[in-house]
Motif scaffolding. Structure first.
Motif, PDB file in Angstrom:
ATOM      1  N   GLY A   1       0.830  -1.195   0.000  1.00  0.00           N
ATOM      2  CA  GLY A   1       0.000   0.000   0.000  1.00  0.00           C
ATOM      3  C   GLY A   1       0.867   1.248   0.000  1.00  0.00           C
ATOM      4  N   THR A   2       0.425   2.295  -0.655  1.00  0.00           N
ATOM      5  CA  THR A   2       1.219   3.507  -0.768  1.00  0.00           C
ATOM      6  C   THR A   2       0.312   4.709  -0.940  1.00  0.00           C
ATOM      7  OG1 THR A   2       2.871   4.654  -2.123  1.00  0.00           O
ATOM      8  CG2 THR A   2       1.416   3.119  -3.276  1.00  0.00           C
ATOM      9  N   HIS A   3       0.811   5.874  -0.548  1.00  0.00           N
ATOM     10  CA  HIS A   3       0.044   7.104  -0.735  1.00  0.00           C
ATOM     11  C   HIS A   3       0.298   7.734  -2.092  1.00  0.00           C
ATOM     12  CE1 HIS A   3       3.967   8.692   0.433  1.00  0.00           C
ATOM     13  NE2 HIS A   3       3.599   9.846  -0.082  1.00  0.00           N
ATOM     14  N   TYR A   4       1.184   7.124  -2.889  1.00  0.00           N
ATOM     15  CA  TYR A   4       1.513   7.703  -4.191  1.00  0.00           C
ATOM     16  C   TYR A   4       0.415   7.410  -5.211  1.00  0.00           C
ATOM     17  CZ  TYR A   4       6.186   8.093  -2.175  1.00  0.00           C
ATOM     18  OH  TYR A   4       7.246   8.389  -1.362  1.00  0.00           O
ATOM     19  N   ASP A   5       0.099   8.431  -6.003  1.00  0.00           N
ATOM     20  CA  ASP A   5      -0.840   8.239  -7.106  1.00  0.00           C
ATOM     21  C   ASP A   5      -0.153   7.553  -8.288  1.00  0.00           C
ATOM     22  OD1 ASP A   5      -3.122   9.749  -5.927  1.00  0.00           O
ATOM     23  OD2 ASP A   5      -1.730  11.449  -6.105  1.00  0.00           O
ATOM     24  N   TYR A   6       1.135   7.887  -8.482  1.00  0.00           N
ATOM     25  CA  TYR A   6       1.906   7.313  -9.579  1.00  0.00           C
ATOM     26  C   TYR A   6       3.299   6.917  -9.102  1.00  0.00           C
ATOM     27  CZ  TYR A   6      -1.695   9.197 -12.659  1.00  0.00           C
ATOM     28  OH  TYR A   6      -2.894   9.468 -13.258  1.00  0.00           O
ATOM     29  N   ILE A   7       3.766   5.782  -9.609  1.00  0.00           N
ATOM     30  CA  ILE A   7       5.132   5.326  -9.356  1.00  0.00           C
ATOM     31  C   ILE A   7       5.801   5.128 -10.704  1.00  0.00           C
ATOM     32  CG2 ILE A   7       6.581   3.483  -8.432  1.00  0.00           C
ATOM     33  CD1 ILE A   7       4.416   2.972  -6.343  1.00  0.00           C
ATOM     34  N   LEU A   8       6.896   5.843 -10.930  1.00  0.00           N
ATOM     35  CA  LEU A   8       7.622   5.752 -12.185  1.00  0.00           C
ATOM     36  C   LEU A   8       8.872   4.903 -11.998  1.00  0.00           C
ATOM     37  CD1 LEU A   8       8.148   8.286 -14.929  1.00  0.00           C
ATOM     38  CD2 LEU A   8      10.208   7.308 -13.907  1.00  0.00           C
ATOM     39  N   CYS A   9       8.990   3.853 -12.802  1.00  0.00           N
ATOM     40  CA  CYS A   9      10.106   2.916 -12.712  1.00  0.00           C
ATOM     41  C   CYS A   9      11.043   3.118 -13.896  1.00  0.00           C
ATOM     42  CB  CYS A   9       9.601   1.477 -12.689  1.00  0.00           C
ATOM     43  SG  CYS A   9       8.448   1.129 -11.360  1.00  0.00           S
ATOM     44  N   ASP A  10      12.281   3.463 -13.617  1.00  0.00           N
ATOM     45  CA  ASP A  10      13.272   3.773 -14.655  1.00  0.00           C
ATOM     46  C   ASP A  10      14.105   2.526 -14.960  1.00  0.00           C
ATOM     47  OD1 ASP A  10      15.314   4.710 -16.239  1.00  0.00           O
ATOM     48  OD2 ASP A  10      15.918   6.326 -14.893  1.00  0.00           O
ATOM     49  N   TYR A  11      13.910   1.962 -16.164  1.00  0.00           N
ATOM     50  CA  TYR A  11      14.609   0.739 -16.566  1.00  0.00           C
ATOM     51  C   TYR A  11      15.845   1.002 -17.420  1.00  0.00           C
ATOM     52  CZ  TYR A  11      11.041  -2.423 -14.754  1.00  0.00           C
ATOM     53  OH  TYR A  11      10.208  -3.153 -13.917  1.00  0.00           O
TER      54      TYR A  11
END
Length: 208
Positions: free
Chosen positions: A84-94
Motif C-alpha cells: 500500500g502507498t500514498h503515491y498516485d503514480y510510481i515511475l520505474c526507470d529501466y
C-alpha cells in the motif's frame, strides 16, 4: 496497483532519467503524489546522494528525497506495490531497453510504458528496433532535442504511433519545475500523462 509507469530509453544516455524525473515533477505541480524507482544499474540515486546538498536520506536504506522527489532503490518496489502507498503514480526507470540485462517481460507488465528516443542516426535505428518489438506496442514515445520544424517528419516516421509521440522541451536540469508555467514545456507532459491516465488508471474521464 494503478498508476505504475515504466520508462526506458532506446539507447544509454539518451535522457531517460531526465524525462522520468520531469514527468514526476509535472505530476507534483498538477497536485499528484509521484515517486521514482531506479530499476536499472546506473547508480543515479547514489550519484545524487553524493552531489546534492539537500538530499534527505530516509532512516531505512534505499530511499532518499532530492529536491522534493522521493527516490527508491528497486528493492523497494515489491513493498510499494503490495504494502500500500500514498503515491498516485510510481515511475520505474529501466534505463536502456536494448541492454543485455533488460527484462522485457517485466517491463511490459505495467499500466503504461514510455520510451525515450532520439533523432541522431544511431538513435533512429534503435528507435525503429523498438517499434518492431511487440512488447512495446502500447508504449508512448518521447523524443529529445528535436527542432519544431522537424517534428512533423518524425511523427510521419512513427506511423501508427504518431498520436502517442511527443517532444521533450529543453531541460538541462532534471529537477527544474518552474518551466512548467510555459505552455510548450507543460504541453509535452500533458500529452504523456493523458496517455498514461488512459493506460495506467486515473481520473477525469481519461484526462489528467
Amino acid at each position: 496497483m494503478d498508476g505504475i509507469i515504466h520508462i526506458g530509453g532506446t539507447m544509454p544516455r539518451i535522457g531517460t532519467t531526465t524525462v522520468g524525473l520531469q514527468l514526476i515533477l509535472f505530476l507534483q505541480v498538477m497536485g499528484y503524489e509521484a515517486a521514482y524507482v531506479e530499476m536499472n544499474q546506473q547508480d543515479y540515486i547514489w550519484g545524487c546522494e553524493n552531489l546534492y546538498m539537500d538530499c534527505k536520506q530516509d532512516k531505512l536504506p534505499g530511499k532518499v528525497t532530492i529536491h522534493g522527489v522521493d527516490m527508491f532503490a528497486k528493492e523497494w518496489m515489491a513493498e510499494l506495490i503490495s504494502g500500500g502507498t500514498h503515491y498516485d503514480y510510481i515511475l520505474c526507470d529501466y534505463g536502456n531497453i536494448h541492454s543485455a540485462d533488460f527484462d522485457q517481460k517485466e517491463f511490459g507488465d505495467c499500466g503504461a510504458m514510455v520510451i525515450v528516443a532520439g533523432v541522431k542516426p544511431n538513435e533512429i535505428f534503435a528507435t525503429e528496433r523498438a517499434l518492431r518489438n511487440p512488447v512495446f506496442k502500447e508504449a508512448a514515445y518521447v523524443f529529445s532535442f528535436v527542432s519544431e520544424g522537424d517534428r512533423g517528419e518524425i511523427r510521419n516516421m512513427m506511423r501508427g504511433k504518431a498520436k502517442e509521440t511527443t517532444f521533450m522541451p529543453y531541460s538541462p536540469d532534471p529537477f527544474e519545475r518552474n518551466h512548467f508555467k510555459t505552455g510548450d514545456n507543460a504541453g509535452c507532459f500533458m500529452e504523456i500523462m493523458n496517455y498514461v491516465v488512459r493506460r495506467a488508471g486515473g481520473d477525469r474521464d481519461g484526462q489528467i
